[in-house]
Motif scaffolding. Sequence first.
Motif, short mmCIF file in Angstrom:
data_model
loop_
_atom_site.label_atom_id
_atom_site.label_comp_id
_atom_site.label_asym_id
_atom_site.label_seq_id
_atom_site.Cartn_x
_atom_site.Cartn_y
_atom_site.Cartn_z
N ALA A 1 0.65 -1.18 -0.02
CA ALA A 1 0.06 0.02 -0.17
C ALA A 1 0.84 1.28 0.08
O ALA A 1 0.59 2.08 -0.69
N LEU A 2 1.88 1.21 0.73
CA LEU A 2 2.95 2.24 0.85
C LEU A 2 3.51 2.73 -0.64
O LEU A 2 3.72 3.70 -1.00
N ILE A 3 3.93 1.41 -1.32
CA ILE A 3 4.54 1.66 -2.57
C ILE A 3 3.62 2.31 -3.70
O ILE A 3 3.71 3.35 -4.33
N VAL A 4 2.23 1.91 -3.42
CA VAL A 4 1.16 2.52 -4.36
C VAL A 4 0.85 3.84 -4.03
O VAL A 4 0.67 4.63 -4.97
N SER A 5 1.01 4.44 -2.54
CA SER A 5 0.71 5.47 -2.24
C SER A 5 1.67 6.55 -2.66
O SER A 5 1.53 7.64 -3.10
N TRP A 6 3.09 6.15 -2.66
CA TRP A 6 4.20 6.79 -3.04
C TRP A 6 4.17 7.08 -4.52
O TRP A 6 4.16 8.26 -5.06
N ASP A 7 3.80 6.06 -5.34
CA ASP A 7 3.80 6.31 -6.77
C ASP A 7 2.71 7.17 -6.99
O ASP A 7 2.78 8.13 -7.88
N ALA A 8 1.43 6.99 -6.34
CA ALA A 8 0.42 7.97 -6.93
C ALA A 8 0.65 9.26 -6.56
O ALA A 8 0.29 10.26 -7.46
N ALA A 9 1.59 9.56 -5.49
CA ALA A 9 1.86 11.02 -5.28
C ALA A 9 2.70 11.60 -6.31
O ALA A 9 2.71 12.69 -6.68
#
Length: 227
Positions: A149-157
């Motif tokens: 979820a953190l990887i997804v969050s960072w990439d979306a940002a």
Amino acid sequence: MNGEITRRPTRLSAALSLLAAALAVSLVNTDAATGTFVAVAGLVVAIEGAHRFRTEQRLLGTAGLLVGGLVGVGGAGLAVSSATGQSQLIEVGLGLFGVVCLGLGVLPLRGSGSRGLSKLGCASVLLAIVGGGLFQTAGAVALLLACAALIVSWDAAENSIAVGEQLGREAKTWTVEAAHFGGTALVGGVAVGAGLVVRDLGTPGLPLHAVAFMLVALVFLTLALHD
């Protein structure tokens, strides 16, 4: 209107980034889930209110600031009160700090967003996840999912800021953003699946939490390699 492009982070990817970060924090501390998501909602409303106030919409901006501030503080208080020990308190604190930094990075009052703040926010959430592994307050599966979820969050940002800089907030990019987010989420899901397979193999000398830390290392590598 003078047709000038508003080069601010796009709304959809920014929202998805915050939701994914809140999910990561919640997976490490399930008791803090409700408070974390409420705090995120309050943060978004407060930042939008501050932006409206700055653009001369004083009444609406003031209302947004007051309501968002109260909701955000209430959510943060609820999340902190759910901590049952010092270790969980540290994890929740790091998680909430990370979410706030991320929100300020992808929902700036002015300018085109801050990659520095978004990375600081993700790094703080990552420390919360590492804490969940070190203190063993979260299971291996929860840690794997939180890292994904953190990887997804960072990439979306990153995508929110990049698309906003290139095309502007007004451009109709939601389909591209959704596809990008879905692709990253799929990769994260595959990584989690691979971690579960390794866990089920029962490799001698490889504890369950070691599997989670393998994905934590992957997060560090991903952040280090990203331009």
